[in-house]
Motif scaffolding. Structure first.
Motif, PDB file in Angstrom:
ATOM      1  N   CYS A   1      -9.772   6.496   5.708  1.00  0.00           N
ATOM      2  CA  CYS A   1     -10.482   7.777   5.670  1.00  0.00           C
ATOM      3  C   CYS A   1      -9.581   8.904   6.159  1.00  0.00           C
ATOM      4  CB  CYS A   1     -11.746   7.685   6.530  1.00  0.00           C
ATOM      5  SG  CYS A   1     -12.788   9.151   6.433  1.00  0.00           S
ATOM      6  N   GLU A   2      -8.851   8.654   7.240  1.00  0.00           N
ATOM      7  CA  GLU A   2      -7.959   9.670   7.788  1.00  0.00           C
ATOM      8  C   GLU A   2      -6.799   9.973   6.848  1.00  0.00           C
ATOM      9  OE1 GLU A   2      -4.985  10.256  11.645  1.00  0.00           O
ATOM     10  OE2 GLU A   2      -6.540   8.704  11.693  1.00  0.00           O
TER      11      GLU A   2
ATOM     12  N   SER B   1      -8.019  11.725   3.542  1.00  0.00           N
ATOM     13  CA  SER B   1      -8.439  13.106   3.832  1.00  0.00           C
ATOM     14  C   SER B   1      -7.222  14.000   4.002  1.00  0.00           C
ATOM     15  CB  SER B   1      -9.295  13.135   5.105  1.00  0.00           C
ATOM     16  OG  SER B   1     -10.515  12.458   4.924  1.00  0.00           O
TER      17      SER B   1
ATOM     18  N   GLU C   1     -12.081  16.734   3.667  1.00  0.00           N
ATOM     19  CA  GLU C   1     -12.713  15.642   4.397  1.00  0.00           C
ATOM     20  C   GLU C   1     -13.458  14.721   3.424  1.00  0.00           C
ATOM     21  OE1 GLU C   1     -12.675  14.710   7.600  1.00  0.00           O
ATOM     22  OE2 GLU C   1     -11.164  16.259   7.965  1.00  0.00           O
TER      23      GLU C   1
ATOM     24  N   SER D   1     -15.153  10.542   2.904  1.00  0.00           N
ATOM     25  CA  SER D   1     -15.677   9.382   3.612  1.00  0.00           C
ATOM     26  C   SER D   1     -15.427   8.138   2.771  1.00  0.00           C
ATOM     27  CB  SER D   1     -17.180   9.533   3.885  1.00  0.00           C
ATOM     28  OG  SER D   1     -17.899   9.672   2.664  1.00  0.00           O
TER      29      SER D   1
ATOM     30  N   THR E   1      -7.725  -0.367   7.987  1.00  0.00           N
ATOM     31  CA  THR E   1      -9.134  -0.298   8.361  1.00  0.00           C
ATOM     32  C   THR E   1      -9.823   0.859   7.619  1.00  0.00           C
ATOM     33  OG1 THR E   1      -8.701   1.212  10.198  1.00  0.00           O
ATOM     34  CG2 THR E   1      -8.573  -1.166  10.659  1.00  0.00           C
ATOM     35  N   GLU E   2     -11.125   0.858   7.676  1.00  0.00           N
ATOM     36  CA  GLU E   2     -11.899   1.922   7.030  1.00  0.00           C
ATOM     37  C   GLU E   2     -11.544   3.275   7.632  1.00  0.00           C
ATOM     38  OE1 GLU E   2     -16.631   2.927   6.127  1.00  0.00           O
ATOM     39  OE2 GLU E   2     -16.022   0.959   6.904  1.00  0.00           O
ATOM     40  N   GLU E   3     -11.403   3.318   8.962  1.00  0.00           N
ATOM     41  CA  GLU E   3     -11.085   4.580   9.654  1.00  0.00           C
ATOM     42  C   GLU E   3      -9.693   5.083   9.254  1.00  0.00           C
ATOM     43  OE1 GLU E   3     -12.164   1.801  11.077  1.00  0.00           O
ATOM     44  OE2 GLU E   3     -14.229   2.428  11.485  1.00  0.00           O
ATOM     45  N   MET E   4      -8.729   4.165   9.186  1.00  0.00           N
ATOM     46  CA  MET E   4      -7.364   4.554   8.825  1.00  0.00           C
ATOM     47  C   MET E   4      -7.322   5.113   7.409  1.00  0.00           C
ATOM     48  SD  MET E   4      -4.550   3.517   6.865  1.00  0.00           S
ATOM     49  CE  MET E   4      -4.540   1.746   6.675  1.00  0.00           C
TER      50      MET E   4
END
Length: 283
Positions: free
Chosen positions: A196-197, A200, A206, A208, A191-194
């Motif tokens: 990004c984490e 980073s 950090e 995006s 996923t996009e969130e995974m």
């Protein structure tokens, strides 16, 4: 003189004079008169193909040999296997008499090499082979215990962040018939969130994710599920990535194209597109 009686007497005398052979001796004599020969005396094979040679007309022991084992080998039963381009003579020896077959081995023509928009080469990536520009090479390495290939320009310095392609293949039992099931699982996991984490954490800053998209594409003989996105740091794109997931032949293969904003010739986009189009499973 009764000529009929005379002819019968002569015939009888000739029969009595002729040697009488036991049935087994007659059979053996007939067998010896059979013509001993090789079923094939000349053959062209492509690398990887086989040919079964047989000697007929004899039941005696046959000894097989190859004049050039690097080109073609032959088993004790006469099975010939083409190994590399060249010519080899396969010999069958029976009672000190030799019977030969000339085998010419050629490399099979790959249409993707012939029709490539660049000077091309076919390269093996473990379970698969594919076509790359001759200006690129594939480096096999291991990271975190995982075997992978890094595909990059031959003169590139990977430590300086050259654009590249990575390829990882793992046994999973996957088939193209199960494609829809596997692609749903990938969408749930990646996923996009995974991303990004993970990115980073990997970079220590950090970041995006922008332009996150997923789609199914058909290339060559396979369907791929793709995930594309851009990584942004300090309001600027620092890299673009596209991941191609292949579920086929009992394996799951992940091909990741990374554009580090460094130019390659041909472009890493074109190289990746041609590579996935030319992928071939090595049975």
């Amino acid at each position: 003189m009764n000529w009929l009686v005379l002819s019968m007497v002569v015939s009888l005398v000739l029969q009595m004079a002729a040697p009488v052979l036991p049935i087994n001796q007659i059979t053996a004599y007939a067998a010896e008169k059979k013509t001993v020969k090789l079923n094939v005396t000349k053959k062209m094979l492509t690398v990887g193909k086989t040919l079964q040679l047989k000697v007929t007309g004899t039941t005696k022991k046959i000894t097989w040999s190859s004049s050039k084992k690097s080109v073609a080998t032959v088993s004790k039963s006469g099975k010939v296997t083409a190994k590399a381009a060249g010519t080899a003579t396969i010999t069958a020896k029976v009672d000190n008499k030799k019977y030969t077959c000339k085998v010419t081995v050629k490399v099979p023509t790959n249409k993707y090499v012939t029709n490539a928009p660049f000077e091309a080469q076919e390269i093996s990536f473990g379970k698969y082979s594919g076509v790359l520009p001759k200006a690129f090479k594939a480096t096999k390495t291991t990271m975190y215990g995982i075997e992978l290939y890094i595909i990059h320009p031959s003169d590139a310095d990977l430590s300086n962040g050259s654009s590249n392609i990575t390829m990882i293949t793992s046994e999973s039992g996957a088939t193209q018939d199960q494609f829809d099931t596997y692609k749903v699982a990938i969408k749930e996991q990646v996923t996009e969130e995974m991303l990004c984490e993970q990115i980073s954490t990997s970079l220590g800053v950090e970041v995006s994710i922008e332009d996150f998209t997923t789609k199914t594409v058909k290339k060559g003989t396979y369907s791929f599920e793709t995930i594309s996105y851009s990584v942004v740091y300090d309001n600027a794109i620092i890299l673009n990535q596209t991941m191609y997931y292949l579920f086929a032949d009992g394996y799951t293969t992940e091909i990741t194209m990374t554009d580090n904003l460094s130019d390659t010739n041909p472009s890493v986009y074109d190289v990746t597109d041609y590579l996935i189009s030319s992928l071939n499973f090595k049975k």
